[in-house]
Design a protein around this motif. Structure first.
Motif, PDB file in Angstrom:
ATOM      1  N   ASP A  15      95.597  62.462   5.390  1.00 16.33           N
ATOM      2  CA  ASP A  15      95.670  61.824   4.217  1.00 16.33           C
ATOM      3  C   ASP A  15      94.512  62.169   3.800  1.00 16.33           C
ATOM      4  O   ASP A  15      94.269  61.347   2.179  1.00 16.33           O
ATOM      5  CB  ASP A  15      95.936  60.742   5.052  1.00 16.33           C
ATOM      6  N   VAL A  16      93.254  61.917   4.171  1.00 21.74           N
ATOM      7  CA  VAL A  16      91.367  62.127   3.770  1.00 21.74           C
ATOM      8  C   VAL A  16      91.671  63.213   3.387  1.00 21.74           C
ATOM      9  O   VAL A  16      91.027  63.035   1.819  1.00 21.74           O
ATOM     10  CB  VAL A  16      90.996  61.929   4.795  1.00 21.74           C
ATOM     11  N   ALA A  21      91.510  65.620  -2.268  1.00 22.84           N
ATOM     12  CA  ALA A  21      91.875  66.602  -2.805  1.00 22.84           C
ATOM     13  C   ALA A  21      92.283  66.577  -4.274  1.00 22.84           C
ATOM     14  O   ALA A  21      92.350  66.548  -5.294  1.00 22.84           O
ATOM     15  CB  ALA A  21      93.010  67.955  -2.584  1.00 22.84           C
ATOM     16  N   LEU A  22      93.402  64.975  -4.771  1.00 24.08           N
ATOM     17  CA  LEU A  22      93.564  64.055  -5.062  1.00 24.08           C
ATOM     18  C   LEU A  22      92.495  64.191  -6.342  1.00 24.08           C
ATOM     19  O   LEU A  22      92.105  64.291  -7.749  1.00 24.08           O
ATOM     20  CB  LEU A  22      94.376  62.897  -4.980  1.00 24.08           C
ATOM     21  N   LEU A  23      90.783  63.626  -6.292  1.00 26.77           N
ATOM     22  CA  LEU A  23      90.027  62.997  -6.098  1.00 26.77           C
ATOM     23  C   LEU A  23      89.254  63.810  -7.274  1.00 26.77           C
ATOM     24  O   LEU A  23      89.011  64.241  -8.159  1.00 26.77           O
ATOM     25  CB  LEU A  23      89.207  62.153  -4.962  1.00 26.77           C
ATOM     26  N   VAL A  28      87.984  67.074 -12.158  1.00 25.38           N
ATOM     27  CA  VAL A  28      88.051  67.865 -12.931  1.00 25.38           C
ATOM     28  C   VAL A  28      88.336  68.615 -14.793  1.00 25.38           C
ATOM     29  O   VAL A  28      87.960  68.713 -15.141  1.00 25.38           O
ATOM     30  CB  VAL A  28      88.373  69.667 -12.236  1.00 25.38           C
ATOM     31  N   ASP A  29      89.271  67.426 -13.838  1.00 28.77           N
ATOM     32  CA  ASP A  29      90.336  67.339 -14.989  1.00 28.77           C
ATOM     33  C   ASP A  29      89.732  66.617 -15.912  1.00 28.77           C
ATOM     34  O   ASP A  29      89.749  66.837 -17.056  1.00 28.77           O
ATOM     35  CB  ASP A  29      91.756  67.022 -14.928  1.00 28.77           C
ATOM     36  N   LEU A  30      89.183  65.813 -15.627  1.00 27.18           N
ATOM     37  CA  LEU A  30      88.056  64.440 -16.711  1.00 27.18           C
ATOM     38  C   LEU A  30      87.332  65.270 -17.094  1.00 27.18           C
ATOM     39  O   LEU A  30      86.963  65.635 -18.585  1.00 27.18           O
ATOM     40  CB  LEU A  30      87.664  63.474 -15.647  1.00 27.18           C
ATOM     41  N   LEU A  31      86.877  65.729 -16.341  1.00 28.72           N
ATOM     42  CA  LEU A  31      85.489  66.648 -17.098  1.00 28.72           C
ATOM     43  C   LEU A  31      85.403  67.858 -17.918  1.00 28.72           C
ATOM     44  O   LEU A  31      85.029  68.038 -18.796  1.00 28.72           O
ATOM     45  CB  LEU A  31      84.729  67.019 -15.484  1.00 28.72           C
ATOM     46  N   GLU A  32      86.932  68.684 -17.453  1.00 28.52           N
ATOM     47  CA  GLU A  32      86.965  70.076 -18.515  1.00 28.52           C
ATOM     48  C   GLU A  32      87.715  68.852 -19.544  1.00 28.52           C
ATOM     49  O   GLU A  32      87.517  68.905 -20.794  1.00 28.52           O
ATOM     50  CB  GLU A  32      88.051  70.365 -18.140  1.00 28.52           C
ATOM     51  N   SER A  33      88.738  67.854 -19.475  1.00 26.50           N
ATOM     52  CA  SER A  33      88.858  66.986 -20.596  1.00 26.50           C
ATOM     53  C   SER A  33      87.341  66.346 -22.010  1.00 26.50           C
ATOM     54  O   SER A  33      87.543  66.413 -22.822  1.00 26.50           O
ATOM     55  CB  SER A  33      90.113  66.087 -20.840  1.00 26.50           C
ATOM     56  N   LYS A  34      86.215  66.695 -21.599  1.00 29.11           N
ATOM     57  CA  LYS A  34      85.109  66.027 -22.268  1.00 29.11           C
ATOM     58  C   LYS A  34      84.632  67.142 -22.391  1.00 29.11           C
ATOM     59  O   LYS A  34      83.289  66.894 -23.183  1.00 29.11           O
ATOM     60  CB  LYS A  34      84.166  64.911 -21.198  1.00 29.11           C
ATOM     61  N   GLY A  35      85.316  68.473 -21.957  1.00 27.40           N
ATOM     62  CA  GLY A  35      84.511  69.601 -22.611  1.00 27.40           C
ATOM     63  C   GLY A  35      82.452  69.745 -21.769  1.00 27.40           C
ATOM     64  O   GLY A  35      81.774  70.793 -22.317  1.00 27.40           O
TER      65      GLY A  35
END
Length: 70
Positions: A15-16, A21-23, A28-35
């Motif tokens: 679970d940890v 992995a989810l975090l 990564v998605d957030l950093l990528e979306s912000k360029g």
């Protein structure tokens, strides 16, 4: 009873691992979306870090004394 405790601990670790992995994926998605990051850079950095860690582990293994046979 000991086996049940081991299985419960393994389930907790799984679970940890999933939560981590989810975090990481969300970050990564957030950093990528912000360029601020692109996945190719991240993958290149991962490979570089993996190679460095693998090299360091090999150095440590070579420095470790060979196990003595009984």
């Amino acid at each position: 009873m000991k086996d049940v405790n081991v299985i419960a601990k393994l389930a907790d670790l799984q679970d940890v691992g999933y939560q981590n992995a989810l975090l990481l994926h969300a970050l990564v998605d957030l950093l990528e979306s912000k360029g601020l990051l692109n996945k190719d850079e991240l993958i290149g950095s991962m490979h570089e870090l993996d190679a460095k860690l693998h090299h360091r582990i090999q150095q440590i293994v070579r420095l470790s004394p060979a196990p003595q046979e009984p």
